[in-house]
Design an enzyme around this catalytic site. Sequence first.
Site, PDB file in Angstrom:
ATOM      1  N   CYS A  70       0.863  -1.180   0.000  1.00 49.43           N
ATOM      2  CA  CYS A  70       0.000   0.000   0.000  1.00 49.43           C
ATOM      3  C   CYS A  70       0.902   1.233   0.000  1.00 49.43           C
ATOM      4  O   CYS A  70       1.750   1.378   0.891  1.00 49.43           O
ATOM      5  CB  CYS A  70      -0.841  -0.050   1.276  1.00 49.43           C
ATOM      6  SG  CYS A  70      -1.778   1.443   1.589  1.00 49.43           S
ATOM      7  N   CYS A 180      -1.123   4.007  -6.098  1.00 46.10           N
ATOM      8  CA  CYS A 180      -2.015   3.392  -5.111  1.00 46.10           C
ATOM      9  C   CYS A 180      -2.216   1.978  -5.626  1.00 46.10           C
ATOM     10  O   CYS A 180      -2.527   1.794  -6.821  1.00 46.10           O
ATOM     11  CB  CYS A 180      -3.355   4.125  -5.044  1.00 46.10           C
ATOM     12  SG  CYS A 180      -4.638   3.203  -4.148  1.00 46.10           S
TER      13      CYS A 180
HETATM   14  N1  DGL Z   1      -4.101   0.593  -1.679  1.00 49.62           N
HETATM   15  C1  DGL Z   1      -3.723   1.716  -0.933  1.00 49.62           C
HETATM   16  C2  DGL Z   1      -2.580   2.504  -1.521  1.00 49.62           C
HETATM   17  O1  DGL Z   1      -1.773   1.958  -2.207  1.00 49.62           O
HETATM   18  C3  DGL Z   1      -4.678   2.539  -0.150  1.00 49.62           C
HETATM   19  C4  DGL Z   1      -6.049   2.754  -0.518  1.00 49.62           C
HETATM   20  C5  DGL Z   1      -6.846   3.381   0.608  1.00 49.62           C
HETATM   21  O2  DGL Z   1      -7.205   2.629   1.510  1.00 49.62           O
HETATM   22  O3  DGL Z   1      -7.084   4.594   0.584  1.00 49.62           O
HETATM   23  O4  DGL Z   1      -2.434   3.680  -1.263  1.00 49.62           O
END
Ligand code: DGL
Length: 267
Positions: A70, A180
Site C-alpha cells: 500500500c 495506489c
Molecule cells: N491501496 C492503498 C494505496 O496503495 C490505499 C487505498 C486506501 O485505503 O485509501 O495507497
Amino acid sequence: MKVGIIDSGAGGLTILNAIHNKQPYLDLLYLADEAYAPYGDKSIIQLQDRLIKIGQFFESEKVSAIVVACNTATVASIDVLRASTALPVIGVEPAVKPAFRISKQRKVAVLATPVTAKSARLNQLIHLWKADSQVAIMSSGTLAFDIDALPETQEKIEDTIHQLSKEILEKKVDTLVLACTHYPLVKHLFERVLGDECEIIEPSEGVTAQLTRRLLDNHSDRVNALMQSKSIGKIELCSSFGTNNMKRLISWVSKPEAITTQRVVKI
Ligand code: DGL
C-alpha cells in the site's frame, strides 16, 4: 516460508499476485484491513498506530517478512513500522524513478490517494528524479474505496477515471504512475481512455524483486532449497472486518486454487 502482506482492502492483491507468480513456493498471508479502510483519508498518526498493531499481528503469525502493499501506508508509516519490528519490511513507494526515465515528452502524472499525494516522501522522490520533467500530482479521495466495492460501483469508477484521464490528456502527459495499489486493478479502464498516448507504470514487479532480495539476504539456504523444490505455497486471506467481502477479494486473486484459508482477524 511465510510472508505477510497488508493493504486496506483489495489493492495489495496486485502485489500478492505478482509475488505468487514469480516466487510460487512462498506461503502468503494477506490481510485486508477493511475495518480501517480507506487508508487514504486517515491521519499519519492513525496510520502509524495501525501499522504497529499490524506488525505485531504478523509477528504472532511467524512470518519471515512483511510487505506493506500500500503506497499510503508506506509513505505514512513504514519508518515507524520498521522501528517497531525486527522483521524485514518491504514497502511500495510511488514508482516515479522509472516514470521519469521513460517519459519521452518529459511529462509525468502521479495518481495517488490524498495522503500519498500530500506526503513529504512523494515530494522527495519527485525532486530526486524529475530533472527537467514536468509532473502533475493528482489524487482521488474515492477511487480506492470504490474499487473495493466493485461491481456495484462500476459506473462511478468509470466516471472518475474519465475525469482524471481527461486532465491527464489535456496536460499532454505521456507517463502515468499508479501510486495506489488499488488502481492497477482497473488499469484496463485507464488504458481504454488514455489509449497508446500514455504509458502506465505500476510497482508490483519491483516490490517482488525487493522481497526476494531481502529473503535471500536473510535466509539464503532455505530460499534456494524452496526455489529448487518447485513446491507451491498456500495463500491465506484475512479480513479485519468480516467475511462480507471475501468473495470479492478472492475474485482478484489470479490463482484462487492456492487459497487454503479465509479468516477474520480482530486487530
Ligand atoms: N491501496 C492503498 C494505496 O496503495 C490505499 C487505498 C486506501 O485505503 O485509501 O495507497
